[in-house]
Design an enzyme around this catalytic site. Structure first.
Site, short mmCIF file in Angstrom:
data_model
loop_
_atom_site.label_atom_id
_atom_site.label_comp_id
_atom_site.label_asym_id
_atom_site.label_seq_id
_atom_site.Cartn_x
_atom_site.Cartn_y
_atom_site.Cartn_z
N ARG A 243 -14.42 -6.60 0.83
CA ARG A 243 -12.97 -6.52 0.67
C ARG A 243 -12.33 -7.82 1.16
NH1 ARG A 243 -10.12 -1.71 0.76
NH2 ARG A 243 -8.32 -3.10 0.56
N GLN B 67 -10.04 -2.76 -4.15
CA GLN B 67 -11.34 -2.14 -3.90
C GLN B 67 -12.30 -2.44 -5.04
OE1 GLN B 67 -12.46 -0.27 -1.10
NE2 GLN B 67 -14.36 -0.73 -2.18
N HIS C 118 -6.51 1.35 -7.28
CA HIS C 118 -6.93 0.60 -6.09
C HIS C 118 -7.73 -0.62 -6.55
CE1 HIS C 118 -7.66 -0.39 -2.08
NE2 HIS C 118 -8.34 0.65 -1.66
N ARG D 184 0.88 -1.17 0.00
CA ARG D 184 0.00 0.00 0.00
C ARG D 184 0.92 1.22 0.00
NH1 ARG D 184 -5.42 1.32 1.29
NH2 ARG D 184 -5.69 3.31 2.37
N CYS E 288 -16.31 3.62 -0.92
CA CYS E 288 -15.22 2.73 -0.50
C CYS E 288 -14.74 3.01 0.92
CB CYS E 288 -14.07 2.83 -1.48
SG CYS E 288 -13.25 4.43 -1.51
N ASP F 76 -16.67 8.72 -3.69
CA ASP F 76 -15.49 8.63 -2.82
C ASP F 76 -15.17 10.04 -2.37
OD1 ASP F 76 -13.30 7.65 -1.46
OD2 ASP F 76 -12.03 7.42 -3.22
#
Length: 308
Positions: A293, A139, A136, A109, A265, A225
């Site tokens: 997830r 996600q 991402h 990450r 998310c 988001d």
């Protein structure tokens, strides 16, 4: 899925998967989720270890990967910024080679997507993108699993907000899965042309508009988001002004007359990109999406490590 010179398979963005591979991962995710609901063990990664390298903080990414490895019978090791010092104490390629001698898979990450590419180029085990400033894809796996569970891939989906890393992977994921997508962003914060071109090659580029009302008019699901992502605080005021003036907040007025469900998310900046009323309403799919997830990433890890 991308291969390095040594033939190792990596997952750097969602279009590293073919459509068939995406279906395989999502089917595995659904199966693992059913086993959890039935309290059935599924230790398909017994004695496997996931190394988790974090340059950015996280709630969902760390807990979902760590819990996922536990449920799959394996083990996860957290390596934060103070533990590993990416590119500081030693070069990225040395870190990749060292970790490859210890673990079976590496999840990272990071901020810079180029750092992910360099790690993957030198790793002898699969590298998974847990988030970079460009993408991402984990996600997106959870998002697609949620859409498939609730409204199906023949639904109409709208993205309303920033054309950020989450949005860009989502655009590619929808093209890969055959989901009809409309994206509404301010003109200066849209999806990159390179990503739109990739989506067109995968199947179809999304419809692009700067009018959020038009985007959600016929949508079964509306996704959003944060408007200001991690590391963008320097232009926060400028971005907020653009989104507020354009009417990009997902609120009751924007969704009036629609039965559209809400996806986000997380973390959400309540009162900015989405109101508390909508987030807490019967429209939300947010908590199902967050749980997914865990299951989507389990499907991915089992796929990467040939455990399906």
């Amino acid at each position: 899925m991308s291969l390095d010179a040594g033939g190792v398979r990596h997952f750097t963005d969602i279009d590293d998967l073919s459509r068939t591979e995406l279906e395989t991962v999502l089917d595995a995710a659904s199966g693992f989720k059913s086993q959890v609901e039935r309290d059935e063990p599924h230790p398909v990664l017994e004695r496997k270890t996931l190394g988790m390298v974090f340059e950015k903080p996280s709630t969902r990414t760390r807990v979902s990967f760590e819990t996922g490895m536990t449920q799959l019978g394996g083990h996860a090791i957290f390596l934060g910024p103070d533990d590993i010092g990416l590119g500081g104490r030693e070069p990225l390629k040395d870190i990749a080679r060292t970790l490859s001698g210890y673990v079976d898979c590496i999840m990272v990450r990071l901020f810079d997507h180029a750092d992910l590419d360099e790690l993957a180029a030198h790793a002898g085990v699969p590298v998974v993108n847990g988030l970079t400033d460009d993408a991402h894809p984990c996600q997106t796996l959870a998002d697609l699993l949620t859409i498939r569970e609730t409204v199906g891939f023949d639904a109409s989906v709208a993205w309303v907000g920033d054309g950020n890393n989450v949005a860009q992977s989502f655009v590619l994921g929808c093209a890969l899965a055959g989901v009809g997508l409309t994206v509404a962003t301010p003109p200066e914060y849209g999806i990159s042309e390179a990503v739109l071109d990739r989506a067109a090659e995968l199947g179809s580029a999304p419809t692009v508009t700067h009018d959020p009302e038009a985007a959600v008019a016929d949508a079964d699901v509306v996704c959003t988001d944060v408007w200001v992502s991690m590391g963008e605080d320097g232009n926060r005021d400028e971005k907020l002004a653009a989104f507020e003036e354009g009417g990009f907040q997902v609120d009751d007025d924007l969704l009036a007359g629609s039965d559209a469900r809400l996806m986000h998310c997380l973390p959400a900046h309540r009162g900015e990109e989405v109101t508390n009323a909508v987030l807490e309403s019967d429209r939300e799919l947010v908590w199902q999406q967050a749980e997914n997830r865990l299951h989507a990433q389990k499907g991915l890890l089992a796929f990467l490590l040939d455990a399906l």
